[in-house]
Design a protein around this motif. Sequence first.
Motif, PDB file in Angstrom:
ATOM      1  N   LEU A  39      15.737   7.141 -10.215  1.00 16.42           N
ATOM      2  CA  LEU A  39      14.364   6.824  -9.402  1.00 16.42           C
ATOM      3  C   LEU A  39      14.944   5.956  -7.948  1.00 16.42           C
ATOM      4  O   LEU A  39      15.452   5.067  -8.157  1.00 16.42           O
ATOM      5  CB  LEU A  39      13.275   6.076  -9.921  1.00 16.42           C
ATOM      6  CG  LEU A  39      12.132   5.775  -9.163  1.00 16.42           C
ATOM      7  CD1 LEU A  39      11.120   7.052  -8.925  1.00 16.42           C
ATOM      8  CD2 LEU A  39      11.110   4.625 -10.071  1.00 16.42           C
ATOM      9  N   HIS A  40      14.488   6.355  -7.048  1.00 19.96           N
ATOM     10  CA  HIS A  40      14.814   5.545  -5.570  1.00 19.96           C
ATOM     11  C   HIS A  40      13.402   5.460  -5.012  1.00 19.96           C
ATOM     12  O   HIS A  40      12.700   6.361  -4.729  1.00 19.96           O
ATOM     13  CB  HIS A  40      15.935   6.447  -4.928  1.00 19.96           C
ATOM     14  CG  HIS A  40      17.179   6.605  -5.522  1.00 19.96           C
ATOM     15  ND1 HIS A  40      18.057   5.612  -5.723  1.00 19.96           N
ATOM     16  CD2 HIS A  40      17.829   7.557  -6.479  1.00 19.96           C
ATOM     17  CE1 HIS A  40      18.901   6.231  -6.791  1.00 19.96           C
ATOM     18  NE2 HIS A  40      18.733   7.269  -7.027  1.00 19.96           N
ATOM     19  N   LEU A  41      13.471   4.421  -4.294  1.00 24.76           N
ATOM     20  CA  LEU A  41      12.472   4.177  -3.188  1.00 24.76           C
ATOM     21  C   LEU A  41      12.581   5.214  -2.057  1.00 24.76           C
ATOM     22  O   LEU A  41      13.792   5.425  -1.602  1.00 24.76           O
ATOM     23  CB  LEU A  41      12.390   2.759  -2.612  1.00 24.76           C
ATOM     24  CG  LEU A  41      12.138   1.603  -3.501  1.00 24.76           C
ATOM     25  CD1 LEU A  41      12.375   0.212  -3.140  1.00 24.76           C
ATOM     26  CD2 LEU A  41      10.711   1.514  -3.880  1.00 24.76           C
ATOM     27  N   PRO A  42      11.666   5.339  -1.351  1.00 22.74           N
ATOM     28  CA  PRO A  42      11.619   6.243  -0.372  1.00 22.74           C
ATOM     29  C   PRO A  42      12.485   5.444   0.891  1.00 22.74           C
ATOM     30  O   PRO A  42      12.309   4.353   0.728  1.00 22.74           O
ATOM     31  CB  PRO A  42      10.084   6.557   0.288  1.00 22.74           C
ATOM     32  CG  PRO A  42       9.403   5.555  -0.485  1.00 22.74           C
ATOM     33  CD  PRO A  42      10.267   4.928  -1.535  1.00 22.74           C
ATOM     34  N   GLU A  43      12.937   6.280   1.877  1.00 23.85           N
ATOM     35  CA  GLU A  43      13.620   5.610   3.047  1.00 23.85           C
ATOM     36  C   GLU A  43      12.806   4.651   3.767  1.00 23.85           C
ATOM     37  O   GLU A  43      13.307   3.661   4.064  1.00 23.85           O
ATOM     38  CB  GLU A  43      14.190   6.652   4.032  1.00 23.85           C
ATOM     39  CG  GLU A  43      15.502   7.232   3.429  1.00 23.85           C
ATOM     40  CD  GLU A  43      16.107   8.269   4.712  1.00 23.85           C
ATOM     41  OE1 GLU A  43      15.821   7.703   5.794  1.00 23.85           O
ATOM     42  OE2 GLU A  43      16.362   9.367   4.339  1.00 23.85           O
ATOM     43  N   SER A  44      11.629   4.856   3.772  1.00 25.30           N
ATOM     44  CA  SER A  44      10.581   4.111   4.655  1.00 25.30           C
ATOM     45  C   SER A  44      10.387   2.714   4.093  1.00 25.30           C
ATOM     46  O   SER A  44      10.135   1.592   4.632  1.00 25.30           O
ATOM     47  CB  SER A  44       9.134   4.654   4.885  1.00 25.30           C
ATOM     48  OG  SER A  44       8.745   4.902   3.373  1.00 25.30           O
ATOM     49  N   GLU A  50       0.776  -1.118  -0.189  1.00 24.93           N
ATOM     50  CA  GLU A  50       0.049   0.169  -0.021  1.00 24.93           C
ATOM     51  C   GLU A  50       0.954   1.157  -0.207  1.00 24.93           C
ATOM     52  O   GLU A  50       0.590   2.423  -0.624  1.00 24.93           O
ATOM     53  CB  GLU A  50      -0.888   0.111   1.338  1.00 24.93           C
ATOM     54  CG  GLU A  50      -2.109  -1.163   1.037  1.00 24.93           C
ATOM     55  CD  GLU A  50      -2.797  -1.212   2.331  1.00 24.93           C
ATOM     56  OE1 GLU A  50      -2.677  -0.533   3.187  1.00 24.93           O
ATOM     57  OE2 GLU A  50      -3.567  -1.986   2.224  1.00 24.93           O
ATOM     58  N   GLU A  51       1.813   1.251   0.497  1.00 24.21           N
ATOM     59  CA  GLU A  51       2.653   2.295   0.894  1.00 24.21           C
ATOM     60  C   GLU A  51       3.472   2.581  -0.570  1.00 24.21           C
ATOM     61  O   GLU A  51       3.584   3.734  -1.106  1.00 24.21           O
ATOM     62  CB  GLU A  51       3.873   2.323   1.892  1.00 24.21           C
ATOM     63  CG  GLU A  51       4.852   3.473   2.159  1.00 24.21           C
ATOM     64  CD  GLU A  51       5.932   3.239   3.192  1.00 24.21           C
ATOM     65  OE1 GLU A  51       6.611   4.355   3.177  1.00 24.21           O
ATOM     66  OE2 GLU A  51       5.692   2.410   4.111  1.00 24.21           O
ATOM     67  N   TYR A  52       3.942   1.534  -1.132  1.00 27.74           N
ATOM     68  CA  TYR A  52       4.425   1.544  -2.468  1.00 27.74           C
ATOM     69  C   TYR A  52       3.665   2.140  -3.406  1.00 27.74           C
ATOM     70  O   TYR A  52       4.010   2.975  -4.203  1.00 27.74           O
ATOM     71  CB  TYR A  52       4.753  -0.034  -3.057  1.00 27.74           C
ATOM     72  CG  TYR A  52       5.372   0.108  -4.261  1.00 27.74           C
ATOM     73  CD1 TYR A  52       6.747   0.285  -4.631  1.00 27.74           C
ATOM     74  CD2 TYR A  52       4.660  -0.451  -5.410  1.00 27.74           C
ATOM     75  CE1 TYR A  52       6.962   0.469  -5.954  1.00 27.74           C
ATOM     76  CE2 TYR A  52       5.132  -0.382  -7.004  1.00 27.74           C
ATOM     77  CZ  TYR A  52       6.189   0.059  -6.990  1.00 27.74           C
ATOM     78  OH  TYR A  52       6.467   0.062  -8.406  1.00 27.74           O
TER      79      TYR A  52
END
Length: 192
Positions: free
Chosen positions: A165-170, A99-101
């Motif tokens: 593009l990079h995923l968020p730290e969380s 869901e966060e993704y």
Amino acid sequence: MDAKLKYKAKKIKIVFFDIDDTLRTSKTGFIPATIPTVFKQLREKGILTGIASGRGIFGVVPEIRELKPDFFVTLNGAYIEDKKGQVIYQHQIEKLDVEEYVSWTKEEGIEYGLVGSHDAKLSTRTELISEAIDPIYPNLDVDPDFHEKADIYQMWTFEEKGDDLHLPESLSDKLRMVRWHEHSSDIVPISG
């Protein structure tokens, strides 16, 4: 072959093969005529065979299935079946992380794909997405809420940002991006 290498070769118990651009040319579907012979010779020597691929089990083409490998290690190791179709291992991505993704992709203004054990869905259908995904999974359906109906083992990005593009730290302490196409990355568990 020297004696040391011969000794090591005799200890081989299983050999894994990738599908795309290893056993099979991804753009044309060509499989060299020698490939079935290799599988047959390995079986005759008592060596098990396996397919190890980023593809899902539903994306393993009939020509590869006809090789009758002993194992299918799919979705970058997140879903494994034996030749009888029995599940050996599975590792889903946590629902909250999925869901966060999905929320993150919307914030980034990029599209996504969600991959279950036996199906995958796209957030939308565009030319960029079709160019990336159709050679592997032609005609995938659109269902941006697929994660609400199925366990997710892997996700995709579809974008023009590339390595910027990079995923968020969380999420980056749980998931990682593996670029497989100019416009797409696999999103897989770090532990996978």
